[in-house]
Write a protein that holds these residues in place. Structure first.
Motif, PDB file in Angstrom:
ATOM      1  N   PRO A  93       0.804  -1.234   0.000  1.00 12.18           N
ATOM      2  CA  PRO A  93       0.000   0.000   0.000  1.00 12.18           C
ATOM      3  C   PRO A  93       0.827   1.270   0.000  1.00 12.18           C
ATOM      4  O   PRO A  93       0.308   2.347  -0.281  1.00 12.18           O
ATOM      5  CB  PRO A  93      -0.822  -0.118   1.288  1.00 12.18           C
ATOM      6  CG  PRO A  93      -0.039  -1.028   2.171  1.00 12.18           C
ATOM      7  CD  PRO A  93       0.611  -2.018   1.248  1.00 12.18           C
ATOM      8  N   ARG A  94       2.123   1.175   0.288  1.00 12.68           N
ATOM      9  CA  ARG A  94       2.962   2.367   0.376  1.00 12.68           C
ATOM     10  C   ARG A  94       3.615   2.742  -0.953  1.00 12.68           C
ATOM     11  O   ARG A  94       4.124   3.845  -1.101  1.00 12.68           O
ATOM     12  CB  ARG A  94       4.058   2.145   1.428  1.00 12.68           C
ATOM     13  CG  ARG A  94       3.533   1.779   2.806  1.00 12.68           C
ATOM     14  CD  ARG A  94       4.656   1.292   3.697  1.00 12.68           C
ATOM     15  NE  ARG A  94       5.318   0.119   3.118  1.00 12.68           N
ATOM     16  CZ  ARG A  94       6.405  -0.443   3.613  1.00 12.68           C
ATOM     17  NH1 ARG A  94       6.962   0.070   4.697  1.00 12.68           N
ATOM     18  NH2 ARG A  94       6.943  -1.506   3.039  1.00 12.68           N
ATOM     19  N   LYS A  95       3.613   1.825  -1.918  1.00 14.32           N
ATOM     20  CA  LYS A  95       4.324   2.064  -3.170  1.00 14.32           C
ATOM     21  C   LYS A  95       3.797   1.107  -4.220  1.00 14.32           C
ATOM     22  O   LYS A  95       3.052   0.172  -3.922  1.00 14.32           O
ATOM     23  CB  LYS A  95       5.823   1.843  -2.967  1.00 14.32           C
ATOM     24  CG  LYS A  95       6.170   0.418  -2.522  1.00 14.32           C
ATOM     25  CD  LYS A  95       7.606   0.298  -2.076  1.00 14.32           C
ATOM     26  CE  LYS A  95       7.907  -1.122  -1.576  1.00 14.32           C
ATOM     27  NZ  LYS A  95       9.267  -1.221  -1.015  1.00 14.32           N
ATOM     28  N   PHE A  96       4.188   1.333  -5.475  1.00 16.67           N
ATOM     29  CA  PHE A  96       3.887   0.342  -6.513  1.00 16.67           C
ATOM     30  C   PHE A  96       5.119   0.176  -7.395  1.00 16.67           C
ATOM     31  O   PHE A  96       5.877   1.116  -7.630  1.00 16.67           O
ATOM     32  CB  PHE A  96       2.643   0.711  -7.334  1.00 16.67           C
ATOM     33  CG  PHE A  96       2.699   2.035  -8.043  1.00 16.67           C
ATOM     34  CD1 PHE A  96       3.179   2.132  -9.344  1.00 16.67           C
ATOM     35  CD2 PHE A  96       2.237   3.191  -7.420  1.00 16.67           C
ATOM     36  CE1 PHE A  96       3.207   3.350 -10.005  1.00 16.67           C
ATOM     37  CE2 PHE A  96       2.255   4.415  -8.075  1.00 16.67           C
ATOM     38  CZ  PHE A  96       2.741   4.497  -9.374  1.00 16.67           C
ATOM     39  N   LEU A  97       5.325  -1.062  -7.834  1.00 16.81           N
ATOM     40  CA  LEU A  97       6.440  -1.392  -8.704  1.00 16.81           C
ATOM     41  C   LEU A  97       6.006  -1.281 -10.162  1.00 16.81           C
ATOM     42  O   LEU A  97       4.918  -1.720 -10.526  1.00 16.81           O
ATOM     43  CB  LEU A  97       6.951  -2.799  -8.410  1.00 16.81           C
ATOM     44  CG  LEU A  97       7.534  -3.047  -7.016  1.00 16.81           C
ATOM     45  CD1 LEU A  97       7.945  -4.508  -6.865  1.00 16.81           C
ATOM     46  CD2 LEU A  97       8.734  -2.137  -6.762  1.00 16.81           C
ATOM     47  N   VAL A  98       6.865  -0.692 -10.978  1.00 15.53           N
ATOM     48  CA  VAL A  98       6.599  -0.572 -12.409  1.00 15.53           C
ATOM     49  C   VAL A  98       7.339  -1.704 -13.109  1.00 15.53           C
ATOM     50  O   VAL A  98       8.575  -1.749 -13.097  1.00 15.53           O
ATOM     51  CB  VAL A  98       7.057   0.796 -12.942  1.00 15.53           C
ATOM     52  CG1 VAL A  98       6.739   0.908 -14.430  1.00 15.53           C
ATOM     53  CG2 VAL A  98       6.379   1.919 -12.162  1.00 15.53           C
ATOM     54  N   ARG A  99       6.589  -2.636 -13.675  1.00 14.34           N
ATOM     55  CA  ARG A  99       7.185  -3.823 -14.291  1.00 14.34           C
ATOM     56  C   ARG A  99       7.828  -3.499 -15.641  1.00 14.34           C
ATOM     57  O   ARG A  99       7.552  -2.472 -16.241  1.00 14.34           O
ATOM     58  CB  ARG A  99       6.126  -4.905 -14.492  1.00 14.34           C
ATOM     59  CG  ARG A  99       5.422  -5.374 -13.220  1.00 14.34           C
ATOM     60  CD  ARG A  99       4.563  -6.587 -13.550  1.00 14.34           C
ATOM     61  NE  ARG A  99       3.742  -7.012 -12.430  1.00 14.34           N
ATOM     62  CZ  ARG A  99       2.465  -6.708 -12.279  1.00 14.34           C
ATOM     63  NH1 ARG A  99       1.859  -5.951 -13.186  1.00 14.34           N
ATOM     64  NH2 ARG A  99       1.787  -7.142 -11.236  1.00 14.34           N
ATOM     65  N   GLY A 100       8.662  -4.435 -16.086  1.00 11.86           N
ATOM     66  CA  GLY A 100       9.177  -4.348 -17.436  1.00 11.86           C
ATOM     67  C   GLY A 100      10.661  -4.078 -17.537  1.00 11.86           C
ATOM     68  O   GLY A 100      11.228  -4.159 -18.626  1.00 11.86           O
ATOM     69  N   GLY A 101      11.321  -3.778 -16.428  1.00 15.41           N
ATOM     70  CA  GLY A 101      12.751  -3.499 -16.477  1.00 15.41           C
ATOM     71  C   GLY A 101      13.570  -4.644 -15.930  1.00 15.41           C
ATOM     72  O   GLY A 101      13.041  -5.636 -15.409  1.00 15.41           O
ATOM     73  N   ALA A 102      14.877  -4.511 -16.038  1.00 13.95           N
ATOM     74  CA  ALA A 102      15.785  -5.543 -15.547  1.00 13.95           C
ATOM     75  C   ALA A 102      16.088  -5.356 -14.063  1.00 13.95           C
ATOM     76  O   ALA A 102      16.775  -6.181 -13.467  1.00 13.95           O
ATOM     77  CB  ALA A 102      17.085  -5.518 -16.351  1.00 13.95           C
ATOM     78  N   TRP A 103      15.616  -4.293 -13.460  1.00 13.42           N
ATOM     79  CA  TRP A 103      15.793  -4.036 -12.034  1.00 13.42           C
ATOM     80  C   TRP A 103      14.517  -3.398 -11.499  1.00 13.42           C
ATOM     81  O   TRP A 103      13.629  -3.009 -12.254  1.00 13.42           O
ATOM     82  CB  TRP A 103      16.993  -3.111 -11.806  1.00 13.42           C
ATOM     83  CG  TRP A 103      17.033  -1.953 -12.753  1.00 13.42           C
ATOM     84  CD1 TRP A 103      16.311  -0.799 -12.696  1.00 13.42           C
ATOM     85  CD2 TRP A 103      17.804  -1.876 -13.948  1.00 13.42           C
ATOM     86  NE1 TRP A 103      16.579   0.002 -13.762  1.00 13.42           N
ATOM     87  CE2 TRP A 103      17.505  -0.630 -14.554  1.00 13.42           C
ATOM     88  CE3 TRP A 103      18.734  -2.725 -14.570  1.00 13.42           C
ATOM     89  CZ2 TRP A 103      18.104  -0.212 -15.741  1.00 13.42           C
ATOM     90  CZ3 TRP A 103      19.319  -2.307 -15.744  1.00 13.42           C
ATOM     91  CH2 TRP A 103      19.008  -1.059 -16.322  1.00 13.42           C
ATOM     92  N   LYS A 104      14.437  -3.288 -10.188  1.00  8.05           N
ATOM     93  CA  LYS A 104      13.231  -2.751  -9.566  1.00  8.05           C
ATOM     94  C   LYS A 104      13.126  -1.242  -9.808  1.00  8.05           C
ATOM     95  O   LYS A 104      14.059  -0.488  -9.557  1.00  8.05           O
ATOM     96  CB  LYS A 104      13.237  -3.016  -8.059  1.00  8.05           C
ATOM     97  CG  LYS A 104      13.028  -4.470  -7.675  1.00  8.05           C
ATOM     98  CD  LYS A 104      13.001  -4.619  -6.162  1.00  8.05           C
ATOM     99  CE  LYS A 104      12.783  -6.072  -5.759  1.00  8.05           C
ATOM    100  NZ  LYS A 104      12.771  -6.230  -4.282  1.00  8.05           N
TER     101      LYS A 104
END
Length: 374
Positions: A93-104
């Motif tokens: 709930p504090r953040k969201f990850l943006v998918r699609g890269g080789a790192w977070k």
């Protein structure tokens, strides 16, 4: 550990007037206070205490038309960015990850600013909320917010470290004050991801000292049978002027292999000098689900060589207190978290400030003899 004579929430989301927020009027979307927490603490010249509250201000409706939105500062204004929801992991709930890269790569569900709140000398009543002295983003390296203040009084000057968040860098920034309330920006002092920089409340042989906690995705293992566990630990650094810092060669406080309660750890309160040495309260995290369980522990460091631990306790000093947050149940989004962030002398006890459940500010009076046991 629980059962202290004074242990209560002193300030929370309902105590904030968002019409006086730095974000007010900048965009056409409703916001709310996700958390008012992790307060720095210091004693003012008039005898009152001041807490510096991290206010995490979030969008009431973050998902609009299949996109999740984030707040960002840009050239004196606050704006909204929209990310396709199918590219994002919103489990935390504090953040969201943006998918699609080789790192977070992540973005935040809120933008944080710092609100000074003056309290009575015992820390148990609010005197004044100083909206006019709020600390908010003012440069591109803070475009996602100013977080987690820690205040130390060294000599006649107050030093505040904060985390400044942006795509450019995740840096530690320094503010200073001559009166404990009006802070001015000095500079970036650590140019890497470092969540917990705590400046000692006093110098050692003319040098400033600080605890730091650099982060990364890779840690090396200690040898089999070591008393230490590999992972985030509390390091040390020194400086001639509080602006230019050099890492200390000797390690600081490290996670102990005998307990998973401190598998992750980091600093909490600026170290203060006692008869036994430098008293420091720090947090240990037991891995569980997404966030983990945060508890407060304490150690005393040698007054002349803070790399040496004189005494410590593996028993938690503070744990999350569900009874305190029960009236705020409708606002809870994480649990099992207490994050201690400030300490002040109260005579026969210490006044300790913590963030409770990433939601509100907790004040606890802890007897001095507590730190004589180990």
């Amino acid at each position: 550990m629980t059962g202290f004579a004074v242990d209560r929430l002193i300030f929370g989301p309902d105590d904030i007037d968002l019409s006086r927020s730095p974000l007010a009027g900048h965009f056409d979307a409703e916001t709310y206070v996700l958390g008012a927490f992790n307060p720095a603490l210091t004693r003012l010249p008039n005898g009152n205490l001041a807490i510096f509250v991290r206010v995490a201000e979030a969008l009431r409706k973050p998902v609009v038309d299949g996109h999740v939105q984030a707040i960002r500062w840009e050239e004196g204004r606050y704006c909204l960015d929209a990310w396709p929801l199918d590219l994002c992991d919103t489990a935390d709930p504090r953040k969201f990850l943006v998918r699609g890269g080789a790192w977070k790569v992540m973005a935040l569900t809120s933008l944080s600013w710092i609100l000074p709140v003056e309290l009575t000398p015992d820390g148990l009543e609010v005197v004044t909320v100083h909206y006019d002295k709020a600390i908010a983003p003012h440069a591109s390296f803070q475009c996602y917010g100013v977080e987690d203040p820690r205040v130390s009084k060294v000599g006649e000057r107050w030093l505040m470290t904060t985390c400044s968040v942006s795509p450019e860098r995740h840096s530690t920034t320094l503010y200073t004050s001559e009166n404990g309330l009006d802070f001015v920006f000095e500079d970036i002092v650590l140019d890497h991801q470092n969540k917990d920089m705590l400046i000692f409340e006093g110098q050692i042989e003319g040098k400033y000292w600080a605890q730091t906690r650099p982060l990364g995705d890779l840690y090396f293992a200690y040898p089999p049978g070591s008393e230490w566990r590999g992972g985030p630990s509390i390091n040390l650094a020194t400086s001639p002027d509080a602006l230019h810092w050099k890492p200390h060669r000797e390690p600081g406080i490290r996670p102990h292999a005998a307990t998973v309660f401190t598998a992750r750890m980091g600093g909490g309160t600026p170290p203060i000098l006692t008869d036994r040495g430098w008293l420091t309260l720090w947090h240990g995290v037991e891995p569980r689900e997404i966030v983990g369980i945060y508890r407060t522990y304490w150690s005393i460091l040698d007054r002349d060589d803070p790399a040496k631990v004189v005494a410590t306790s593996h028993t938690p000093l503070l744990e999350a207190a569900p009874a305190l947050t029960q009236p705020l149940e409708d606002k809870m989004y994480v649990r099992d978290v207490v994050f201690t962030t400030g300490i002040a002398d109260g005579g026969d006890h210490y006044i300790v400030a913590s963030g409770e459940a990433d939601l509100a500010c907790r004040i606890t009076h802890i007897p001095r003899e507590t730190f004589q046991a180990a």
